[in-house]
Design an enzyme around this catalytic site. Structure first.
Site, PDB file in Angstrom:
ATOM      1  CB  CYS A   9      -5.135  -1.888   3.812  1.00  0.00           C
ATOM      2  SG  CYS A   9      -4.463  -1.899   5.361  1.00  0.00           S
ATOM      3  CD  GLU A  64      -2.542   1.101   2.788  1.00  0.00           C
ATOM      4  OE1 GLU A  64      -3.399   1.769   3.085  1.00  0.00           O
ATOM      5  OE2 GLU A  64      -2.407   0.073   3.617  1.00  0.00           O
ATOM      6  CE  LYS A  99      -7.483   1.879   3.181  1.00  0.00           C
ATOM      7  NZ  LYS A  99      -6.452   2.206   4.023  1.00  0.00           N
TER       8      LYS A  99
END
Length: 269
Positions: free
Chosen positions: A147, A40, A110
């Site tokens: 994540c 990430e 994200k």
């Protein structure tokens, strides 16, 4: 398709991290990978001063992503890595980029921000719009999630509804009580409940657990790394995927759709 998953301890210096990514790209390309998944925070990581990420963020045409693109030129390997890009409101987007043969082929911002276990990612990061991002890769469909997204099964199902065969999950999973167990359970569950492959890359080092892994469509971990930098390999097989979906037809048997609409953060708090 050969899948490679790389993990490393990201530093505060993007140039150092770019060199590490280039080394992992060279290994993946040399091994015939169709897909390489990197962590990430591949651009930079500020463990003790997270607010500094705004100053280190780069646009998608900045030197870090441009360097990834240039290094991928001439290869069929799709490279997925995490960066931070300016969001225009004083915060940043936590963005995955997919590059191949010198081109930026996809970007995913994200959606689920890590406001948990005492952390407040939303103080520094602006969420994406929730649109599923799926990349064509060596004849496979690769869905992107980051994540904390892995804790939300509807996110994975939305990507599978969009045609995903392989979920790519770059992460920087923070250490804590039972957190490594959480990671293993979530990554495995997303594979098993969707009968798809999951290629999950965990940033390692002082703060994060590493523990990268590839899980097959019936929930078996094919390969994994511990807490040190490295590269792992696995094979995604088309007949194996089809057989898993014949034997365990959860996608065909389900009774509910996933609602793709996204609610503002204030409504989910």
């Amino acid at each position: 398709m050969r899948i490679a998953v790389g993990q490393f301890a990201s530093t505060e210096d993007w140039q150092t991290n770019l060199k590490t990514c280039m080394t992992l790209i060279d290994e993946a390309v040399g091994g015939g990978a169709g897909l390489l998944v990197l962590p990430e925070d591949s651009l930079a990581l500020f463990i003790d001063e997270p607010d500094r990420i705004a100053g280190a963020a780069q646009p998608l045409d900045g030197p870090f992503v441009t360097g990834l693109r240039a290094h991928s030129r001439g290869s069929r390997t799709t490279v997925v890595a995490g960066v931070h890009e300016p969001a225009g409101d004083g915060r940043v987007h936590n963005t995955l980029v997919a590059v191949r043969d010198g081109e930026l082929v996809a970007a995913y911002r994200k959606v689920h921000l890590y406001d948990a276990f005492g952390a407040r990612e939303s103080d520094r990061v602006t969420p994406g719009d929730g649109e599923p991002v799926v990349v064509d890769c060596d004849g496979w469909r690769v869905g992107l999630m980051t994540c904390y997204d892995v804790r939300f099964p509807e996110m994975a199902r939305l990507l599978v509804d969009a045609g995903t065969d392989v979920l790519a999950v770059p992460a920087a999973w923070v250490r804590g009580p039972a957190k490594e167990r959480h990671w293993e359970v979530m990554v495995t569950a997303r594979a098993l409940e969707n009968t798809c492959y999951v290629a999950a890359s965990g940033e390692c080092g002082r703060r994060n657990i590493g523990s990268s892994m590839v899980v097959d469509p019936l929930g078996t971990v094919r390969d994994r790394l511990g807490g040190r930098p490295g590269l792992l390999w696995a094979i995604a097989d088309r007949e194996e995927l089809a057989e898993a979906r014949r034997a365990l037809p959860v996608l065909a048997n389900r009774r509910f759709r996933v609602d793709p609409s996204i609610r503002p953060l204030k409504e989910t708090a």
